[in-house]
Design a protein around this motif. Structure first.
Motif, PDB file in Angstrom:
ATOM      1  N   THR B 130       0.720  -1.323  -0.119  1.00  0.00           N
ATOM      2  CA  THR B 130       0.036   0.010   0.017  1.00  0.00           C
ATOM      3  C   THR B 130       0.953   1.289   0.093  1.00  0.00           C
ATOM      4  OG1 THR B 130      -0.395   0.064   2.383  1.00  0.00           O
ATOM      5  CG2 THR B 130      -1.903  -1.016   1.102  1.00  0.00           C
ATOM      6  N   ILE B 131       2.019   1.337   0.794  1.00  0.00           N
ATOM      7  CA  ILE B 131       2.678   2.440   0.858  1.00  0.00           C
ATOM      8  C   ILE B 131       3.511   2.917  -0.452  1.00  0.00           C
ATOM      9  CG2 ILE B 131       4.629   3.631   1.754  1.00  0.00           C
ATOM     10  CD1 ILE B 131       3.992   2.107   4.612  1.00  0.00           C
ATOM     11  N   PRO B 132       3.933   2.027  -1.193  1.00  0.00           N
ATOM     12  CA  PRO B 132       4.399   2.217  -2.484  1.00  0.00           C
ATOM     13  C   PRO B 132       3.386   2.639  -3.500  1.00  0.00           C
ATOM     14  CG  PRO B 132       5.279   0.215  -1.944  1.00  0.00           C
ATOM     15  CD  PRO B 132       4.552   0.683  -0.798  1.00  0.00           C
ATOM     16  N   LEU B 133       2.408   1.865  -3.518  1.00  0.00           N
ATOM     17  CA  LEU B 133       1.221   2.105  -4.596  1.00  0.00           C
ATOM     18  C   LEU B 133       0.429   3.343  -4.181  1.00  0.00           C
ATOM     19  CD1 LEU B 133       0.005   0.233  -6.630  1.00  0.00           C
ATOM     20  CD2 LEU B 133      -1.754  -0.345  -4.987  1.00  0.00           C
ATOM     21  N   GLY B 134       0.309   3.718  -2.898  1.00  0.00           N
ATOM     22  CA  GLY B 134      -0.250   5.040  -2.679  1.00  0.00           C
ATOM     23  C   GLY B 134       0.683   6.185  -3.187  1.00  0.00           C
ATOM     24  N   ILE B 135       1.849   6.081  -3.000  1.00  0.00           N
ATOM     25  CA  ILE B 135       2.996   7.077  -3.337  1.00  0.00           C
ATOM     26  C   ILE B 135       2.967   7.383  -4.882  1.00  0.00           C
ATOM     27  CG2 ILE B 135       5.249   7.694  -3.401  1.00  0.00           C
ATOM     28  CD1 ILE B 135       5.745   6.489  -0.666  1.00  0.00           C
ATOM     29  N   HIS B 140       1.374  10.007  -9.736  1.00  0.00           N
ATOM     30  CA  HIS B 140       0.960   9.776 -11.035  1.00  0.00           C
ATOM     31  C   HIS B 140      -0.631   9.942 -11.054  1.00  0.00           C
ATOM     32  CE1 HIS B 140       4.760   7.728 -11.206  1.00  0.00           C
ATOM     33  NE2 HIS B 140       4.959   8.263 -12.426  1.00  0.00           N
ATOM     34  N   LYS B 141      -0.911  11.118 -10.193  1.00  0.00           N
ATOM     35  CA  LYS B 141      -2.392  11.403 -10.150  1.00  0.00           C
ATOM     36  C   LYS B 141      -3.208  11.572 -11.344  1.00  0.00           C
ATOM     37  CE  LYS B 141      -3.594  15.458  -8.721  1.00  0.00           C
ATOM     38  NZ  LYS B 141      -3.766  16.616  -7.721  1.00  0.00           N
ATOM     39  N   LYS B 142      -4.381  10.942 -11.453  1.00  0.00           N
ATOM     40  CA  LYS B 142      -5.092  11.057 -12.580  1.00  0.00           C
ATOM     41  C   LYS B 142      -4.517  10.169 -13.877  1.00  0.00           C
ATOM     42  CE  LYS B 142      -7.690  14.864 -11.199  1.00  0.00           C
ATOM     43  NZ  LYS B 142      -7.989  16.679 -11.408  1.00  0.00           N
ATOM     44  N   SER B 143      -3.673   9.361 -13.679  1.00  0.00           N
ATOM     45  CA  SER B 143      -3.134   8.663 -14.763  1.00  0.00           C
ATOM     46  C   SER B 143      -4.186   7.323 -14.863  1.00  0.00           C
ATOM     47  CB  SER B 143      -1.708   8.128 -14.686  1.00  0.00           C
ATOM     48  OG  SER B 143      -1.844   7.321 -13.398  1.00  0.00           O
ATOM     49  N   LYS B 144      -3.923   6.685 -15.889  1.00  0.00           N
ATOM     50  CA  LYS B 144      -4.776   5.628 -16.077  1.00  0.00           C
ATOM     51  C   LYS B 144      -4.506   4.404 -14.971  1.00  0.00           C
ATOM     52  CE  LYS B 144      -5.595   5.530 -21.027  1.00  0.00           C
ATOM     53  NZ  LYS B 144      -5.249   5.191 -22.357  1.00  0.00           N
ATOM     54  N   PHE B 145      -3.413   4.374 -14.637  1.00  0.00           N
ATOM     55  CA  PHE B 145      -2.840   3.386 -13.472  1.00  0.00           C
ATOM     56  C   PHE B 145      -3.707   3.837 -12.383  1.00  0.00           C
ATOM     57  CE2 PHE B 145      -0.360   1.883 -10.101  1.00  0.00           C
ATOM     58  CZ  PHE B 145      -0.275   0.444 -10.373  1.00  0.00           C
ATOM     59  N   ASP B 146      -3.607   5.036 -11.901  1.00  0.00           N
ATOM     60  CA  ASP B 146      -4.054   5.565 -10.931  1.00  0.00           C
ATOM     61  C   ASP B 146      -5.698   5.293 -10.820  1.00  0.00           C
ATOM     62  OD1 ASP B 146      -4.401   7.122  -8.350  1.00  0.00           O
ATOM     63  OD2 ASP B 146      -4.988   8.770  -9.542  1.00  0.00           O
ATOM     64  N   GLN B 150      -7.488   3.061  -8.181  1.00  0.00           N
ATOM     65  CA  GLN B 150      -8.810   3.639  -7.319  1.00  0.00           C
ATOM     66  C   GLN B 150     -10.162   2.821  -7.252  1.00  0.00           C
ATOM     67  OE1 GLN B 150      -8.274   6.253  -5.343  1.00  0.00           O
ATOM     68  NE2 GLN B 150      -6.371   5.928  -5.852  1.00  0.00           N
ATOM     69  N   VAL B 151     -10.201   2.285  -8.804  1.00  0.00           N
ATOM     70  CA  VAL B 151     -11.355   1.399  -8.794  1.00  0.00           C
ATOM     71  C   VAL B 151     -11.054   0.123  -8.040  1.00  0.00           C
ATOM     72  CG1 VAL B 151     -12.615  -0.041 -10.373  1.00  0.00           C
ATOM     73  CG2 VAL B 151     -12.116   2.261 -11.111  1.00  0.00           C
ATOM     74  N   VAL B 152      -9.912  -0.707  -8.149  1.00  0.00           N
ATOM     75  CA  VAL B 152      -9.584  -1.806  -7.400  1.00  0.00           C
ATOM     76  C   VAL B 152      -9.710  -1.649  -5.939  1.00  0.00           C
ATOM     77  CG1 VAL B 152      -7.947  -3.630  -7.176  1.00  0.00           C
ATOM     78  CG2 VAL B 152      -8.521  -2.690  -9.422  1.00  0.00           C
ATOM     79  N   THR B 153      -9.026  -0.447  -5.550  1.00  0.00           N
ATOM     80  CA  THR B 153      -9.185  -0.447  -4.328  1.00  0.00           C
ATOM     81  C   THR B 153     -10.362  -0.052  -3.584  1.00  0.00           C
ATOM     82  OG1 THR B 153      -8.570   2.033  -4.347  1.00  0.00           O
ATOM     83  CG2 THR B 153      -6.785   0.445  -3.838  1.00  0.00           C
ATOM     84  N   ILE B 154     -11.253   0.650  -4.229  1.00  0.00           N
ATOM     85  CA  ILE B 154     -12.619   0.809  -3.712  1.00  0.00           C
ATOM     86  C   ILE B 154     -13.511  -0.390  -3.625  1.00  0.00           C
ATOM     87  CG2 ILE B 154     -14.243   1.221  -5.894  1.00  0.00           C
ATOM     88  CD1 ILE B 154     -14.190   3.521  -2.658  1.00  0.00           C
ATOM     89  N   LEU B 155     -13.265  -1.238  -4.542  1.00  0.00           N
ATOM     90  CA  LEU B 155     -13.920  -2.525  -4.534  1.00  0.00           C
ATOM     91  C   LEU B 155     -13.381  -3.405  -3.610  1.00  0.00           C
ATOM     92  CD1 LEU B 155     -13.766  -3.916  -8.295  1.00  0.00           C
ATOM     93  CD2 LEU B 155     -15.727  -3.546  -6.982  1.00  0.00           C
ATOM     94  N   GLY B 156     -12.095  -3.341  -3.119  1.00  0.00           N
ATOM     95  CA  GLY B 156     -11.680  -4.117  -2.195  1.00  0.00           C
ATOM     96  C   GLY B 156     -12.122  -3.549  -0.585  1.00  0.00           C
ATOM     97  N   TYR B 157     -12.191  -2.316  -0.776  1.00  0.00           N
ATOM     98  CA  TYR B 157     -12.628  -1.530   0.366  1.00  0.00           C
ATOM     99  C   TYR B 157     -14.157  -1.623   0.732  1.00  0.00           C
ATOM    100  CZ  TYR B 157     -12.726   2.544   3.635  1.00  0.00           C
ATOM    101  OH  TYR B 157     -12.563   3.342   4.668  1.00  0.00           O
ATOM    102  N   LEU B 217      -6.112  -3.467   1.545  1.00  0.00           N
ATOM    103  CA  LEU B 217      -5.308  -2.619   0.730  1.00  0.00           C
ATOM    104  C   LEU B 217      -5.909  -1.527   0.294  1.00  0.00           C
ATOM    105  CD1 LEU B 217      -4.240  -5.253  -2.367  1.00  0.00           C
ATOM    106  CD2 LEU B 217      -2.996  -4.169  -0.471  1.00  0.00           C
ATOM    107  N   GLY B 218      -7.418  -1.426   0.025  1.00  0.00           N
ATOM    108  CA  GLY B 218      -8.118  -0.328  -0.228  1.00  0.00           C
ATOM    109  C   GLY B 218      -7.819   0.900   0.806  1.00  0.00           C
ATOM    110  N   GLY B 219      -8.182   0.586   1.952  1.00  0.00           N
ATOM    111  CA  GLY B 219      -8.175   1.893   2.722  1.00  0.00           C
ATOM    112  C   GLY B 219      -6.719   2.423   2.974  1.00  0.00           C
ATOM    113  N   MET B 220      -5.743   1.785   3.142  1.00  0.00           N
ATOM    114  CA  MET B 220      -4.422   2.222   3.230  1.00  0.00           C
ATOM    115  C   MET B 220      -3.828   3.130   2.077  1.00  0.00           C
ATOM    116  SD  MET B 220      -2.170   3.045   5.378  1.00  0.00           S
ATOM    117  CE  MET B 220      -1.782   2.267   6.971  1.00  0.00           C
ATOM    118  N   THR B 221      -4.165   2.309   0.936  1.00  0.00           N
ATOM    119  CA  THR B 221      -3.538   2.857  -0.265  1.00  0.00           C
ATOM    120  C   THR B 221      -4.108   4.396  -0.595  1.00  0.00           C
ATOM    121  OG1 THR B 221      -3.524   0.768  -1.247  1.00  0.00           O
ATOM    122  CG2 THR B 221      -3.540   2.542  -2.821  1.00  0.00           C
TER     123      THR B 221
END
Lengths: 665, 339
Positions: B130-135, B140-146, B150-157, B217-221
């Motif tokens: 989560t820490i490296p992923l969050g960073i 890379h805010k608003k990139s496709k990866f980001d 966001q979608v995956v983490t909200i699902l996990g959350y 993953l979701g919360g911390m990321t």
């Protein structure tokens, strides 16, 4: 600097976790061989047919293993019955400890165990006491090869006659209550238990107090199992009889002996036992027990020795047992009660990898009435409730087709039921669902008025004119200007929370149109089970409110044991009632006499006399109806196809039945 | 600093005392009779007089007739117990489990070992992801990866852990048969050495650890990402970049250090949670852990066990809060306590 240290710690944590991930993958051992699910229905049918054909000619083979899934978790407490065990621990204990002088057979009847007992005599003495003299067979040994003698058979009874047993948590050690001289030895006023005698190396006797005799099940007083002195109590403790009765040589009430007993209770290996299996290992971390065949075992009461070499007991989880069976993590799932789980199990049977055995529950779910206050004090109201509930439909819905109903206090697995099945069918009222019958019962008993004392017009609650004594302090009673007291047909129902039976009862009974249409009201209150028990027992010590009769109806369940003894259940002695006997508060002289006579008025062995009273008791119960039996489950146990010769019944459980079964891969 | 810690320790003793009295009183308010519950299954085999005799003996043995405060004092070890000895919390006696019929400490040992073993891996793995992923997502805010993260983490959350567990079991255990479905030991296996036992255990806990990690993953990321985005928007970051400082140093030295303050509360909280088990995960995977034990204790009215567990968690929480407060100072000199 400190910031760098923190960053370093975080980095190390990341690195460690990655290393751990890699490690776990690299060191993965092979799983237990998994059964592959059948890919098509056609293939499934083929396998099933083949298996059915294979079952025709079978000869037992020794060896193999079986993974047994228990719905209860093992705790590792293998103490004798005087300490009590949970279901899973009991199963393991009974696989390890056998050699009882009296055991129950496939039908739940108590029989003398000929593998152990060479001779058993009983005599009623002049003072009314009864003495059982038992000679055991020579050559019996524990799993460690040590010889078993009569001394081993008196240890448990003697220990049960000590205060020490109680102090050490052996709550159920109660032999002092039945053996002559037991209470005196426990109180310290006698040096020996005069009624427990060691006659020679292989003979002992036990003398039962006069007030326990006659008793239909008195053979249970002769039941004893061997308890190895050295293993349980350690060096320096012995049992002797100088002609005045048995006593412990050496002080057992010491910290050393206590430590030894506790170690023996919880030992995970090297246990000295005498049963079909030895405990090879108990893994405290995974709570998994592994048992292997005891080569020194002489056999059960039929001389049967186990075929299966190794039994592994694991915990089955409700959410995953099905997947665990599919993957081979578990091979045997015992006593599935829930209808949806049974249907899921049958889907597995359809794959061809599994089979199942089916048996009736020795008990039932029920509506229990309190019959000394409010509307439920009247037989007519209890009858009406029974008529208003379609019990067959209830059982069918709740058990999803895996249940039946009974009409009296028995289970279809009881030998008494099997013996009297036809008579019961002819003589009991089935209370078949009928609104008309409910109305008829109520009107015949005077439930014909409304709240003003006029004729009930078909709407609202029915009322009945009652005496002051009948009225009691029941809430809702109406006193008219002319002094008449009317009681409303309103029943308070206590239900435990989160109970699916209650949910279905609400729909099918309490909130049903039929109940309203006959002028009845059933008010449900949900509470914790312990609170429900407080109300049921009217236990004012837990709160004043519990001491007041409040609920006339409870939904509970009951189970039967091989000794069908309901003496004192209908007592009218206020002290006994206060102690929690007669929780129906039905002070019926007929039921009280019959339940007492059934066990205390019949000599043991007089089955005919016993059955006559049993039938009368059931009929009387059926008429007075202190309870409405709701459903009696049909259980199934899911077994692997490799298991052969396995049968199971209400009183013939896994630990008994598995001795006759074998596995063939 | 020393004075501050001593003061906090003093508060902790007071809080512990109040919490213990409250908890003990609450559990004793529950209307249940342990002596009756213990004897109930035996009732049908006893004559009434025998039952009453045994019942009264058991009540006296359990000390149930004493007033609440006396029982509390006995439990704490302030006054003598029914056996005439001081045997309470202050003497290190955490009580006796009526369900397991042994001292609470003995009951807790194995589940606690299992819980810590599982949680250490799960916590480390989750932080490592989560820490490296969050960073990375913040940078890379608003990139496709980001957006994908966001979608995956909200699902996990959003998906409950038990659903995740059942889905993972279906794929990893039933379909692909990669991991075992339950327990911490291969059925019937007799270990030849400690290494074999360790690897077998590791193999069995792999899937629960993956599920726990996935669920967290979701919360911390998202938390790390948000903290980093705030931090990266600060003037000093713009200044650093304008000065030509390398981007890596800007991110990890300037931005991450400042983003750490809000994140550290969660991180330390996670490390403290290694002592507490998950009822859902442990029940689903049939693991013998603290969550399951606590659940069992509550269901069986085994109050001394439950109280001991709760008191343990109270102490862990109090110590955790102290560590958290001290660590703020370690990370940010502005909130350092020097007096």
């Amino acid at each position: 600097m400190k910031k760098k240290v923190l960053a370093l710690v975080l980095s190390a944590a990341m690195a460690m976790s990655l290393a751990a991930c890699g490690n776990s993958a690299a060191t993965t051992p092979e799983t237990t061989p998994a059964t592959e699910a059948a890919s098509t229905e056609a293939a499934t049918e083929e396998v099933a047919t083949e298996t059915a054909t294979e079952e025709v000619a079978e000869t037992p083979v020794e060896g193999g293993s079986l993974i047994y899934g228990s719905s209860t978790e093992l705790s590792g407490d293998w103490g004798r019955e005087m300490w009590t065990n949970n279901a899973a621990d009991k199963l393991v204990r009974e696989l390890m400890d056998d050699y009882g002088t009296v055991v129950s057979n496939q039908g739940g009847e108590y029989v003398v165990n000929p593998t152990i007992v060479k001779e058993m005599d009983s005599v009623v003495n002049e003072d009314g006491t009864k003495t059982f003299t038992i000679t055991i067979n020579e050559g019996l040994v524990y799993n460690n090869g040590e010889a078993i003698t009569a001394k081993d058979y008196v240890v448990q009874t003697l220990f049960g006659c000590t205060q020490t047993a109680q102090d050490w948590g052996a709550t159920y050690a109660s032999s002092y209550l039945s053996v002559v001289g037991g209470q005196e030895y426990k109180d310290g006023t006698a040096a020996a238990v005069s009624g427990l005698r060691l006659i020679d190396d292989y003979t002992f006797s036990v003398q039962i107090l006069a007030d326990k005799i006659p008793y239909y099940y008195d053979i249970t007083y002769a039941a004893a199992t061997p308890m190895n002195l050295n293993y349980w109590f350690g060096e320096g403790i012995d049992v002797a009889d100088d002609g005045e009765g048995c006593y412990f040589v050496g002080d057992i009430n010491t910290d050393e002996v206590k430590a030894n007993v506790e170690a023996a209770l919880w030992a995970t290996s090297d246990r000295v036992t005498a049963g079909p299996y030895n405990l090879e290992e108990f893994d405290k971390s995974s709570l998994q027990a592994t048992l292997v065949r005891n080569p020194n075992y002489a056999g059960n009461f039929e001389g049967q020795k186990p075929y299966i070499e190794k039994l592994i007991i694991v915990k089955a989880e409700t959410e995953t047992w099905n997947d665990a069976m599919k993957t081979g993590a578990m091979e045997f799932y015992d006593t599935i009660a829930d209808g949806s789980e049974i249907n899921a199990a049958l889907d597995l049977v359809d794959t061809g990898d599994f089979d199942y055995v089916q048996f009736d529950r020795a008990g039932y779910g029920k509506l229990q009435f309190q019959c000394d206050f409010g509307p439920t004090q009247f037989e007519s109201v209890r009858h009406a409730v029974a008529y208003l509930l379609d019990r067959n439909e209830f059982a069918n819905q709740f058990c999803q087709g895996w249940g039946s109903t009974v009409d009296g206090p028995y289970g279809t697995g009881l030998w008494q039921y099997k013996e009297a099945e036809e008579w019961l069918a002819d003589n009991l009222n089935t209370y078949a669902y009928s609104v008309d019958s409910a109305v008829e019962a109520l009107e015949a008993d005077g439930w014909t008025l409304d709240a003003e004392g006029n004729e009930w017009a078909g709407e609202g609650l029915r009322y009945k004119e009652v005496t002051e004594e009948e009225a009691g302090t029941y809430e809702g009673n109406v006193t008219l200007a002319d002094g008449r007291i009317l009681m409303p047909l309103s029943i308070n129902w206590a239900s435990s929370e989160g109970n699916p039976v209650s949910d279905l009862l609400s729909v099918m009974l309490a909130e049903s149109e039929e109940v309203k249409s006959v002028g009845m009201e059933i008010i449900k209150s949900e509470m914790t089970f312990s609170e429900l028990l407080n109300y049921m027992y009217r236990d004012a010590s837990q709160g004043e409110q519990y001491g007041v009769p409040t609920y006339g109806m409870y939904n509970l369940a009951t189970g039967f044991v091989p000794a069908y003894d309901y003496a004192y259940n209908w007592t009218s002695d206020p002290e006994l009632v206060a102690q929690g006997y007669n929780v129906n508060y039905l002070f019926s002289e007929e039921l009280d006499n019959l339940s007492m006579d059934m066990v205390y008025g019949v000599e043991s062995g007089d089955t005919e006399g016993y059955m006559e009273i049993w039938k009368e008791y059931i009929k009387q119960w059926n008429e007075e109806l202190p309870e409405v039996p709701l459903y009696s489950n049909i259980y199934i146990s899911l077994i692997p196809k490799k298991l052969h010769g396995y049968t199971q019944d209400s009183f013939w459980d896994f630990q008994s039945a598995i001795l006759y079964a074998w596995v063939e891969e | 600093m020393g004075k501050y810690i001593l003061k906090r320790l003093g508060y902790m003793v007071i809080v512990f005392g109040v919490v213990s009295l409250l908890m003990y009183s609450l559990y004793n308010l529950i209307p249940t009779d342990p002596a009756r519950a213990q004897l109930e299954p035996m009732k049908s085999t006893l004559k009434p007089a025998e039952y009453e005799q045994m019942y009264q003996e058991l009540r006296s043995q359990m000390g149930l007739d004493a007033p609440l405060l006396v029982r509390y004092a006995r439990w704490m070890g302030i006054v003598k117990d029914v056996d005439g000895t001081y045997s309470g919390l202050l003497q290190g006696e955490f009580g006796y489990s009526s369900f397991f019929k042994k001292d609470v400490v003995q009951v807790i040992v194995e589940p606690m070992k299992n819980t810590i073993f599982i949680n250490i891996f799960s916590t480390i793995l989750a932080l490592a992801i989560t820490i490296p992923l969050g960073i990375y997502c913040a940078v890379h805010k608003k990139s496709k990866f980001d957006s994908a993260v966001q979608v995956v983490t909200i699902l996990g959350y959003s998906i409950p852990t038990y659903i995740i567990a059942l889905i993972f079991i279906f794929f990893f255990c039933v379909v692909w048969q990669i991991f075992p479905i339950m327990g911490t030991k291969t059925a019937g296996m007799v270990y030849e050495n400690g290494w074999q036992e360790f690897t077998d255990k590791l193999y069995h806990i792999a899937l629960p650890v993956i599920v726990m990690t996935f669920g967290s993953l979701g919360g911390m990321t998202r938390y790390v990402r948000a903290a980093m985005i705030d931090s990266l928007g600060m003037d000093y970051i713009r200044t650093a970049r304008a000065k030509g400082v390398k981007e890596r140093i800007v991110i990890y030295s300037h931005a991450w250090r400042n983003a750490l303050l809000p994140v550290i509360t969660s991180i330390i909280g996670w490390f403290l949670s290694i002592f507490s088990g998950s009822v859902v995960i442990e029940n689903t995977f049939s693991l013998n852990g603290m969550g399951k034990l606590y659940w069992q204790g509550l269901n069986n009215f085994d109050f001394e066990l439950v109280l001991a567990i709760q008191m343990f968690y109270t102490v862990v929480s109090l110590i955790g809060m102290l560590i958290m407060d001290l660590s703020y100072g370690l990370v940010d000199p502005r909130v350092r306590v020097d007096k």
